[in-house]
Write a protein that holds these residues in place. Structure first.
Motif, short mmCIF file in Angstrom:
data_model
loop_
_atom_site.label_atom_id
_atom_site.label_comp_id
_atom_site.label_asym_id
_atom_site.label_seq_id
_atom_site.Cartn_x
_atom_site.Cartn_y
_atom_site.Cartn_z
N ILE A 172 -38.17 -2.35 -35.51
CA ILE A 172 -38.50 -3.76 -35.72
C ILE A 172 -39.76 -3.86 -36.56
O ILE A 172 -40.85 -3.45 -36.15
N THR A 173 -39.60 -4.38 -37.76
CA THR A 173 -40.69 -4.48 -38.71
C THR A 173 -40.36 -5.57 -39.72
O THR A 173 -39.27 -6.13 -39.71
N GLY A 174 -41.30 -5.89 -40.58
CA GLY A 174 -41.05 -6.87 -41.64
C GLY A 174 -40.71 -8.24 -41.10
O GLY A 174 -41.30 -8.73 -40.13
N SER A 175 -39.70 -8.88 -41.72
CA SER A 175 -39.33 -10.24 -41.32
C SER A 175 -38.78 -10.28 -39.91
O SER A 175 -38.91 -11.29 -39.20
N ALA A 176 -38.15 -9.17 -39.46
CA ALA A 176 -37.62 -9.13 -38.09
C ALA A 176 -38.77 -9.18 -37.08
O ALA A 176 -38.68 -9.87 -36.06
N TRP A 177 -39.85 -8.46 -37.35
CA TRP A 177 -41.00 -8.49 -36.46
C TRP A 177 -41.66 -9.87 -36.46
O TRP A 177 -42.06 -10.37 -35.41
N ALA A 178 -41.73 -10.49 -37.63
CA ALA A 178 -42.32 -11.84 -37.71
C ALA A 178 -41.52 -12.83 -36.87
O ALA A 178 -42.09 -13.64 -36.13
N GLU A 179 -40.18 -12.77 -36.94
CA GLU A 179 -39.36 -13.68 -36.15
C GLU A 179 -39.50 -13.37 -34.66
O GLU A 179 -39.58 -14.27 -33.82
N TYR A 180 -39.52 -12.08 -34.34
CA TYR A 180 -39.63 -11.69 -32.93
C TYR A 180 -40.94 -12.20 -32.32
O TYR A 180 -40.96 -12.68 -31.18
N GLN A 181 -42.01 -12.14 -33.08
CA GLN A 181 -43.30 -12.65 -32.58
C GLN A 181 -43.23 -14.15 -32.29
O GLN A 181 -43.85 -14.63 -31.34
N VAL A 223 -32.34 -17.14 -55.90
CA VAL A 223 -33.74 -17.54 -56.06
C VAL A 223 -34.35 -17.64 -54.68
O VAL A 223 -33.74 -18.17 -53.75
N GLY A 224 -35.57 -17.13 -54.51
CA GLY A 224 -36.25 -17.21 -53.22
C GLY A 224 -35.84 -16.09 -52.30
O GLY A 224 -35.31 -15.07 -52.72
N HIS A 225 -36.08 -16.29 -51.02
CA HIS A 225 -35.90 -15.22 -50.04
C HIS A 225 -34.51 -15.26 -49.42
O HIS A 225 -33.91 -16.32 -49.24
N ASP A 226 -34.00 -14.07 -49.08
CA ASP A 226 -32.77 -13.99 -48.31
C ASP A 226 -33.03 -14.54 -46.90
O ASP A 226 -34.16 -14.56 -46.42
N GLU A 227 -31.96 -14.96 -46.26
CA GLU A 227 -32.08 -15.56 -44.92
C GLU A 227 -31.25 -14.74 -43.93
O GLU A 227 -30.06 -14.52 -44.15
N ASN A 228 -31.89 -14.25 -42.85
CA ASN A 228 -31.15 -13.56 -41.81
C ASN A 228 -30.16 -14.52 -41.15
O ASN A 228 -30.50 -15.68 -40.88
N VAL A 229 -28.94 -14.05 -40.90
CA VAL A 229 -27.93 -14.89 -40.26
C VAL A 229 -27.28 -14.11 -39.12
O VAL A 229 -27.29 -12.89 -39.10
N ALA A 230 -26.72 -14.84 -38.19
CA ALA A 230 -26.03 -14.22 -37.06
C ALA A 230 -24.65 -13.72 -37.49
O ALA A 230 -24.06 -14.20 -38.47
N LEU A 231 -24.12 -12.76 -36.73
CA LEU A 231 -22.79 -12.22 -37.02
C LEU A 231 -21.74 -13.33 -36.99
O LEU A 231 -20.78 -13.31 -37.77
N ALA A 232 -21.93 -14.31 -36.13
CA ALA A 232 -20.96 -15.41 -36.03
C ALA A 232 -20.86 -16.17 -37.35
O ALA A 232 -19.78 -16.59 -37.76
N ARG A 233 -22.00 -16.34 -38.04
CA ARG A 233 -21.96 -17.05 -39.32
C ARG A 233 -21.25 -16.20 -40.36
O ARG A 233 -20.51 -16.72 -41.21
N LEU A 234 -21.45 -14.89 -40.33
CA LEU A 234 -20.75 -14.00 -41.24
C LEU A 234 -19.25 -14.10 -41.02
O LEU A 234 -18.47 -14.20 -41.97
N ALA A 235 -18.84 -14.08 -39.75
CA ALA A 235 -17.42 -14.18 -39.43
C ALA A 235 -16.85 -15.53 -39.86
O ALA A 235 -15.70 -15.60 -40.33
N GLN A 236 -17.63 -16.57 -39.70
CA GLN A 236 -17.17 -17.90 -40.11
C GLN A 236 -16.95 -17.96 -41.61
O GLN A 236 -15.98 -18.57 -42.08
N ALA A 237 -17.83 -17.30 -42.38
CA ALA A 237 -17.74 -17.35 -43.83
C ALA A 237 -16.66 -16.43 -44.39
O ALA A 237 -15.98 -16.76 -45.37
N LEU A 238 -16.48 -15.26 -43.78
CA LEU A 238 -15.61 -14.22 -44.36
C LEU A 238 -14.36 -13.93 -43.55
O LEU A 238 -13.46 -13.25 -44.05
#
Length: 299
Positions: free
Chosen positions: A121-130, A163-178
């Protein structure tokens, strides 16, 4: 190696110029990727190139595509300049600029998500976890510290932002899209690649803390891993002998460059600040060391 390459200009149709690579059409089924020595940080392409960076990304990806072919096939055809020029004779005058940094690949339809696997857990994941004790909105165990190992590793897809930053998404959103079937195939392929990669890297003194994979589909429905794989641009590589949970880690990637930029009074919008030669040299050294440790060869 030749002088640093800031941008390529080949006598082929240019399909896309990204932050680091140019993508050319060879024929309807084949593309040529050329990795420049451009370096980006905080989604800004900086003015100073990092010598040999493009060759590290290309040759390390070629190494991994072949090393991990049993996990899932890839789009890789060749990263050998002689083979590429034989296939595309019009590139003969540009052979020196292409050597090391050009890759011939199968054309696919890219999946519009990045498939991130986090083993620590590091980077953006650590920031969200905090902030919320979550990752992409999904709860994580309490009591984690920065750089803690996550067991099992977590599949954490993200949007691919032009453009800009990627956004972390849940597996459910991936399944909904694909669709659920493709989402599950992406998850299993990503976790399998990460596990095989970190198992290979461990005895070579490198922790692969996290990484992102990209995938594409062929006209007959096959799923291939594409773009780059397990490089210092797409991954966090930590020296195993210096790993200490509870803080940020030294690395063999461009985290050193990001850390330097954080010391400056820069708002992270273009143009980027001028990089001192010593920062460029240290960044180059980290890329080369990652390549040499993992492949056992000098570039």
């Amino acid at each position: 190696m030749t002088a640093p390459l800031v941008a390529s200009a080949l006598p082929l149709p240019l399909l896309r110029r990204g932050k680091v690579r140019e993508v050319y059409e060879v024929d309807p089924d084949t593309l040529l990727l050329v990795a420049s020595d451009r370096v980006s940080a905080f989604d800004v392409v900086l003015r100073e190139p990092v010598p040999h960076k493009g060759a590290v990304l290309t040759q390390l990806s070629a190494f991994w595509f072949q090393q991990l072919a049993a996990v899932i096939p890839s789009h890789f055809l060749s990263a050998d300049a002689d083979e590429i020029v034989e296939r595309i004779p019009s590139l003969e005058p540009l052979r020196p600029a292409l050597t090391g940094r050009a890759m011939l690949v199968r054309r696919t339809t890219p999946v519009p998500f990045e498939c991130v696997v986090r083993g620590y857990i590091t980077g953006s994941a650590w920031a969200e976890y905090q902030r919320s004790r979550t990752l992409a909105g999904e709860p994580l165990p309490g009591g984690l510290v920065e750089s803690a190992r996550l067991e099992p590793p977590i599949f954490s897809p993200a949007t691919k932002a032009e453009v800009g930053h990627d956004e972390n998404v849940a597996l459910a959103r991936l399944a909904q899209a694909l669709g659920r079937s493709l989402a599950e195939r992406l998850k299993q392929a990503s976790l399998g690649l990460y596990e095989a990669g970190r198992t290979f890297a461990a005895p070579r003194g490198i922790i692969i803390a996290d990484t992102k994979f990209e995938f594409g589909t062929t006209p007959d429905g096959r799923l291939l891993v594409i773009d780059e794989i397990l490089t210092p641009d797409s991954s966090r590589f930590w020296p195993a002998d210096r790993y200490r949970p509870g803080k940020s880690q030294p690395s063999f990637d461009k985290q050193f460059l990001r850390d330097y930029l954080e010391t400056l009074n820069w708002d992270k919008t273009p143009p980027g600040p001028v990089l001192p030669p010593e920062v460029v040299a240290r960044t180059q050294g980290k890329y080369l060391e990652a390549y040499e440790r993992l492949t056992g060869k000098k570039l």
